[in-house]
Design an enzyme around this catalytic site. Structure first.
Site, PDB file in Angstrom:
ATOM      1  N   ARG A 160      14.351 -11.714   3.082  1.00  0.00           N
ATOM      2  CA  ARG A 160      13.078 -11.622   2.360  1.00  0.00           C
ATOM      3  C   ARG A 160      11.941 -12.268   3.145  1.00  0.00           C
ATOM      4  O   ARG A 160      10.786 -11.867   3.052  1.00  0.00           O
ATOM      5  CB  ARG A 160      13.183 -12.230   0.954  1.00  0.00           C
ATOM      6  N   TYR A 204      -8.472   4.761  -3.131  1.00  0.00           N
ATOM      7  CA  TYR A 204      -7.156   5.289  -3.477  1.00  0.00           C
ATOM      8  C   TYR A 204      -6.873   4.901  -4.938  1.00  0.00           C
ATOM      9  O   TYR A 204      -7.139   3.759  -5.334  1.00  0.00           O
ATOM     10  CB  TYR A 204      -6.143   4.666  -2.517  1.00  0.00           C
ATOM     11  N   ASP A 261      -9.449  -0.974   3.943  1.00  0.00           N
ATOM     12  CA  ASP A 261      -8.230  -0.170   3.968  1.00  0.00           C
ATOM     13  C   ASP A 261      -8.460   0.920   5.019  1.00  0.00           C
ATOM     14  O   ASP A 261      -9.290   1.811   4.840  1.00  0.00           O
ATOM     15  CB  ASP A 261      -8.000   0.425   2.572  1.00  0.00           C
ATOM     16  N   LYS A 283       1.696   6.655   6.162  1.00  0.00           N
ATOM     17  CA  LYS A 283       0.737   7.693   6.532  1.00  0.00           C
ATOM     18  C   LYS A 283       0.723   7.805   8.070  1.00  0.00           C
ATOM     19  O   LYS A 283       1.761   8.033   8.644  1.00  0.00           O
ATOM     20  CB  LYS A 283      -0.627   7.377   5.936  1.00  0.00           C
TER      21      LYS A 283
END
Ligand SMILES: *Cc1c(COP(=O)(O)O)cnc(C)c1O
Length: 392
Positions: free
Chosen positions: A61, A114, A186, A211
């Site tokens: 983690r 978004y 972003d 993406k």
């Protein structure tokens, strides 16, 4: 790499991240470290790893070697001190913003975001006592007027979804800094191959790596880039909230990243050619692409993006449903973006479905608007596909 030579992004993308691999004879292709925990020879070595004096992987983690490679690569490509890999684009954005915000703080954000970023800011942050004001980031008077004493962050997207508006990142950075706030960008639609926000004053740069960074619709994750202290604060939030990227997805992203420069050139050239053809077809009502001279930020866009705009464009077209059907078997209808294959998405019914109908129409999102993610196919083949669907 040589210190007295400036490398092109294509070269950086092919090499970055690998330089800190262990010395000696190692596999040229990095292995996938599918181990949740690491063994140490003695207490001293473990202590140095835990204190950060000699950083080493110890528990999944907290970060795998594959995530660390991806982080080094993105810091190089975005030109920032540090980067943080996360389990999704939303995990990266949430951790990055929560790293610098606390209850009582205020955020100014572009209203063209978004959909899930919009929901995060509009619905989750107020639950934590963080106020958000949405503005048109291209209207600087409106942005200035929204600032308060408590404003800590201005958040925008470098190329907005789905209409590809181009906020003036250098001007917004100056505006935010004058008020003691950070600019968060972003950069998912542009990728660092087309635009590096930190080079224009942005303090935080985030991506959905599924993406363009990975580029083949087969890896999932996110990344946040910025100053070492800002990324350290984001890392603490991410680790406690549990947003670790998987070793496999970090590794897959590195495979895609190596061809980022080549892919983005091909995406950009093809998207410009498709935009030009669509703009001249009688069935097409509008084309939204920053490289068309009727785009509202055309001159700014040409200044900020000398290498092109990536593969995204939107178009409003007569009988959009018939157009999508005519392309079936060649260009899939798929509600994501940035694959090497061209895909089509329908903002009205997918990414912006949650917005009230009147708000969608106000933003220019109609049922006949299609968002095209133009791939790297041969441009003659692509134009033949589009022209036959337009005329058919
Ligand atoms: C896809 C996307 C996101 C969210 O990323 P996930 O990896 O799906 O969490 C954020 N911003 C933009 C611009 C996106 O396209």
């Amino acid at each position: 790499m040589s210190a007295d030579h400036t490398y092109d992004l294509t070269t950086l993308a092919a090499r970055a991240g690998e330089e800190a691999r262990p010395a000696g004879s190692v596999a040229l292709a990095e292995p996938i470290y599918q181990s949740t925990v690491y063994a140490f020879p003695d207490l001293d070595t473990l202590d140095r790893a835990m204190s950060g004096e000699q950083p080493a992987a110890f528990y999944y983690r907290n970060g795998t070697p594959n995530a660390a490679t991806l982080e080094r690569a993105l810091a190089v490509l975005e030109g920032t001190e540090a980067a943080l890999a996360a389990g999704s684009g939303m995990a990266a954005i949430s951790a990055a913003l929560l790293g610098v915000l606390k209850a009582g703080d205020h955020v100014v954000a572009d209203s063209r975001l978004y959909g899930v970023s919009y929901a995060l800011l509009a619905e989750e942050f107020p639950r934590l006592g963080i106020d958000v004001t949405f503005v048109d980031a291209c209207d600087h008077a409106e942005v200035e007027a929204a600032f308060r004493e408590t404003t800590r962050v201005l958040h925008v997207e470098s190329l907005t979804n789905p209409l590809l508006t181009v906020p003036d990142v250098p001007a917004l950075a100056a505006l935010a800094h004058a008020r003691g706030a950070l600019l968060s960008v972003d950069n998912t639609f542009a990728s660092p191959a087309m635009f590096r926000p930190a080079q224009h004053g942005a303090d935080l740069v985030t991506h959905s790596v599924s993406k363009y960074l990975s580029g083949h619709s087969n890896a999932f994750g996110g990344v946040a880039c910025g100053r070492a202290d800002v990324i350290a604060a984001a890392r603490t939030r991410l680790l406690r909230l549990g947003g670790t990227i998987s070793a496999f997805d970090a590794w897959m992203t590195m495979q895609g990243l190596k061809t980022l420069g080549l892919r983005m050139r091909a995406h950009s050239g093809n998207a410009q050619a498709v935009a030009d053809v669509l703009a001249n077809h009688p069935r097409v009502r509008a084309v939204y692409h920053p490289g068309l001279s009727d785009h509202p930020q055309f001159h700014l866009a040409m200044d900020l993006y000398p290498q092109g705009f990536g593969g995204m464009l939107s178009t409003e077209i007569e009988d959009a449903a018939g157009f999508v059907k005519a392309l079936a078997g060649r260009i899939p209808l798929a509600p994501s973006l940035a694959d090497v294959m061209t895909t089509i998405s329908w903002p009205w019914g997918t990414s912006h479905r949650a917005l009230p109908e009147a708000e969608r129409r106000r933003l220019g999102i109609t049922p006949d608007l299609l968002r095209l993610s133009i791939g790297i196919e041969d441009i003659g083949d692509l134009l033949a596909d589009f022209e036959s669907a337009l005329d058919g």
